[in-house]
Design a protein around this motif. Structure first.
Motif, PDB file in Angstrom:
ATOM      1  N   LEU A 129       0.804  -1.214   0.000  1.00 23.45           N
ATOM      2  CA  LEU A 129       0.000   0.000   0.000  1.00 23.45           C
ATOM      3  C   LEU A 129       0.842   1.272   0.000  1.00 23.45           C
ATOM      4  O   LEU A 129       0.384   2.325  -0.452  1.00 23.45           O
ATOM      5  CB  LEU A 129      -0.933   0.009   1.222  1.00 23.45           C
ATOM      6  N   THR A 130       2.072   1.206   0.502  1.00 26.64           N
ATOM      7  CA  THR A 130       2.876   2.428   0.611  1.00 26.64           C
ATOM      8  C   THR A 130       3.228   3.015  -0.740  1.00 26.64           C
ATOM      9  O   THR A 130       3.519   4.207  -0.838  1.00 26.64           O
ATOM     10  CB  THR A 130       4.167   2.146   1.389  1.00 26.64           C
ATOM     11  N   ILE A 131       3.183   2.218  -1.794  1.00 26.27           N
ATOM     12  CA  ILE A 131       3.549   2.717  -3.112  1.00 26.27           C
ATOM     13  C   ILE A 131       2.602   3.813  -3.561  1.00 26.27           C
ATOM     14  O   ILE A 131       2.978   4.707  -4.322  1.00 26.27           O
ATOM     15  CB  ILE A 131       3.569   1.549  -4.126  1.00 26.27           C
ATOM     16  N   TRP A 132       1.355   3.789  -3.078  1.00 27.73           N
ATOM     17  CA  TRP A 132       0.358   4.765  -3.512  1.00 27.73           C
ATOM     18  C   TRP A 132       0.559   6.123  -2.860  1.00 27.73           C
ATOM     19  O   TRP A 132      -0.169   7.071  -3.186  1.00 27.73           O
ATOM     20  CB  TRP A 132      -1.043   4.233  -3.251  1.00 27.73           C
ATOM     21  N   ARG A 133       1.523   6.260  -1.971  1.00 27.94           N
ATOM     22  CA  ARG A 133       1.866   7.574  -1.432  1.00 27.94           C
ATOM     23  C   ARG A 133       2.692   8.389  -2.426  1.00 27.94           C
ATOM     24  O   ARG A 133       2.877   9.590  -2.229  1.00 27.94           O
ATOM     25  CB  ARG A 133       2.638   7.414  -0.125  1.00 27.94           C
ATOM     26  N   ASP A 134       3.192   7.726  -3.454  1.00 27.77           N
ATOM     27  CA  ASP A 134       3.977   8.391  -4.491  1.00 27.77           C
ATOM     28  C   ASP A 134       3.009   8.987  -5.516  1.00 27.77           C
ATOM     29  O   ASP A 134       2.327   8.268  -6.245  1.00 27.77           O
ATOM     30  CB  ASP A 134       4.894   7.364  -5.156  1.00 27.77           C
ATOM     31  N   THR A 135       2.947  10.320  -5.571  1.00 26.08           N
ATOM     32  CA  THR A 135       2.011  10.988  -6.480  1.00 26.08           C
ATOM     33  C   THR A 135       2.260  10.601  -7.928  1.00 26.08           C
ATOM     34  O   THR A 135       1.322  10.443  -8.722  1.00 26.08           O
ATOM     35  CB  THR A 135       2.140  12.519  -6.330  1.00 26.08           C
ATOM     36  N   ARG A 136       3.527  10.444  -8.284  1.00 25.30           N
ATOM     37  CA  ARG A 136       3.837  10.097  -9.671  1.00 25.30           C
ATOM     38  C   ARG A 136       3.246   8.742 -10.046  1.00 25.30           C
ATOM     39  O   ARG A 136       2.734   8.561 -11.156  1.00 25.30           O
ATOM     40  CB  ARG A 136       5.348  10.095  -9.896  1.00 25.30           C
ATOM     41  N   ILE A 137       3.295   7.772  -9.135  1.00 27.73           N
ATOM     42  CA  ILE A 137       2.735   6.457  -9.419  1.00 27.73           C
ATOM     43  C   ILE A 137       1.229   6.562  -9.628  1.00 27.73           C
ATOM     44  O   ILE A 137       0.657   5.917 -10.517  1.00 27.73           O
ATOM     45  CB  ILE A 137       3.059   5.475  -8.277  1.00 27.73           C
ATOM     46  N   VAL A 138       0.568   7.405  -8.835  1.00 23.59           N
ATOM     47  CA  VAL A 138      -0.878   7.600  -8.998  1.00 23.59           C
ATOM     48  C   VAL A 138      -1.181   8.182 -10.382  1.00 23.59           C
ATOM     49  O   VAL A 138      -2.093   7.732 -11.086  1.00 23.59           O
ATOM     50  CB  VAL A 138      -1.444   8.507  -7.899  1.00 23.59           C
ATOM     51  N   LEU A 139      -0.408   9.198 -10.798  1.00 29.36           N
ATOM     52  CA  LEU A 139      -0.637   9.817 -12.103  1.00 29.36           C
ATOM     53  C   LEU A 139      -0.339   8.836 -13.246  1.00 29.36           C
ATOM     54  O   LEU A 139      -1.071   8.789 -14.242  1.00 29.36           O
ATOM     55  CB  LEU A 139       0.230  11.068 -12.245  1.00 29.36           C
ATOM     56  N   LEU A 140       0.714   8.049 -13.084  1.00 29.16           N
ATOM     57  CA  LEU A 140       1.008   7.033 -14.100  1.00 29.16           C
ATOM     58  C   LEU A 140      -0.112   6.000 -14.157  1.00 29.16           C
ATOM     59  O   LEU A 140      -0.472   5.514 -15.240  1.00 29.16           O
ATOM     60  CB  LEU A 140       2.338   6.348 -13.790  1.00 29.16           C
TER      61      LEU A 140
END
Length: 406
Positions: free
Chosen positions: A212-223
């Motif tokens: 779940l921690t990966i979704w704290r990265d805004t870039r990953i959300v935008l990608l």
């Protein structure tokens, strides 16, 4: 993109070839089902809305496979996961054909769920492998791999169109394909390095991070949003373009299948040739212009009113969706440490489109007609274009664990 690395060694070339071949096989499998959707709908005697619910089985199975694949690849390696995925997908194809033959909609939906689960598991494993190869090569490669999928889709669509013209029964078509899929997959999977997935698992356990921690990265959300938008635009054509042409233009099933071939041919060409464009102009500009092409293509298909212009729209639609999804995965792979987890996260959000898209367009098509329902597809392409800058190249601070598979 990273600087170019030394040429691949002999074993690594086998790794690259095997990944390419398996991508082709998944494309053939998927398109073979898509081109027979008009015939399956006729055999089941259902409407467009009910067909959307049946196709939902494919989406649910795909999401289950995607969510399951990450930890399983980390535990047993990609080689075994892909073998298992091919077996499950083959069983699903056989069940879809059987359900069509005996006119049981629930059996077709169940078969699609198994087929989707096999696709989902295979997609994660293959995209992680592709990201590793891309990093090892030091230049754009994922678009070419997705081009291999599209190449297989083109072949499968062509075979499906021929099957429609020759009135080959759906159970015979899909049954033979199921045997071919399992035999060919087992033949080439041994060339894959099993260490890839297990190395990812060891890295993840050492880092102590949760999924779940990966979704704290805004870039990953935008990608993920780019992957979602472009996958929705691509998946809508995969699921509904043949039926949309049949219903909207008053033509036969063979013509609908032929228009799907046109779409897939354009998408395949864009992916196989797109690597050079990406390396020259960068990911962001490529995604932005790709989104614009997709919007133009969908609008032409909706508004053309004649088959010649509609064919042009299919070309633009296919070319427009060619690169968005693989470039989102490529950007995820070089956006930081633990590339596999990032690729898996973006893939999962992208494949949400295949869960939402079929029933949504089916219900809208039931009420307004499929061509009018395609207006919703525009939203996905516009979304991808608006956040295209998220795919911009970044400097890696840490080498991906996948890069150690040499």
């Amino acid at each position: 993109m990273p600087t170019e690395s030394p040429p691949l060694k002999r074993g690594e070339r086998g790794w690259k070839t095997a990944t390419f071949v398996i991508f082709v096989g998944t494309g053939i499998t998927y398109a073979s089902w898509v081109t027979r959707t008009p015939a399956i709908r006729s055999s089941l005697g259902v409407g467009t809305g009910d067909m959307g619910l049946i196709i939902l089985g494919l989406s649910i199975g795909s999401m289950a496979g995607l969510l399951l694949a990450g930890p399983v690849v980390a535990r047993i390696g990609a080689r075994h996961v892909i073998t298992a995925a091919a077996t499950v997908a083959s069983l699903g194809l056989f069940t879809v054909g059987l359900g069509s033959g005996v006119a049981i909609a629930a059996l077709v939906g169940l078969g699609l769920a198994f087929t989707g689960a096999g696709f989902g598991m295979c997609e994660v494993a293959l995209n992680v492998e592709g990201a590793a190869i891309e990093k090892r090569m030091g230049r754009s490669f994922l678009p070419s791999l997705h081009g291999a999928f599209s190449l297989g889709t083109l072949a499968g669509a062509g075979l499906g169109a021929i099957a429609e013209l020759l009135d080959v029964p759906v159970p015979v078509h899909l049954g033979v394909l199921a045997v071919v899929v399992i035999v060919s997959s087992v033949s080439v999977v041994a060339l894959l390095p099993p260490a890839t997935g297990r190395e990812v698992g060891r890295t993840r356990r050492r880092s102590g991070t949760s999924g779940l921690t990966i979704w704290r990265d805004t870039r990953i959300v935008l990608l993920g949003l780019i992957a979602l938008g472009m996958a929705f635009a691509e998946g809508s054509a995969n699921d509904w373009l043949p039926l949309g042409i049949v219903d909207g233009y008053g033509v036969g099933s063979a013509t609908g299948a032929a228009f799907y071939v046109v779409f897939v041919a354009a998408m395949t060409s864009g992916r196989l040739l797109g690597g050079r464009v990406v390396d020259r102009y960068g990911r962001s500009a490529t995604v932005r212009w790709s989104a614009a092409l997709a919007v133009a293509g969908v609008l032409i298909v909706i508004l053309a009113g004649n088959l010649v212009l509609a064919a042009l729209g299919c070309v633009l639609w296919g070319a427009g969706v060619a690169l968005g999804f693989p470039l989102a995965l490529s950007a995820a792979a070089d956006s930081g440490a633990d590339a596999a987890r990032r690729v898996s996260a973006v893939s999962t959000l992208g494949y949400m489109a295949f869960l939402v898209g079929p029933p949504l367009l089916g219900l809208l098509g039931e009420q307004f007609g499929l061509l009018q329902a395609f207006y919703v597809v525009l939203a996905g392409a516009v979304l991808a274009g608006l956040v295209a800058s998220a795919t911009g190249e970044t400097r890696e601070t840490e080498e991906s664990p996948l890069a150690c598979v040499r």
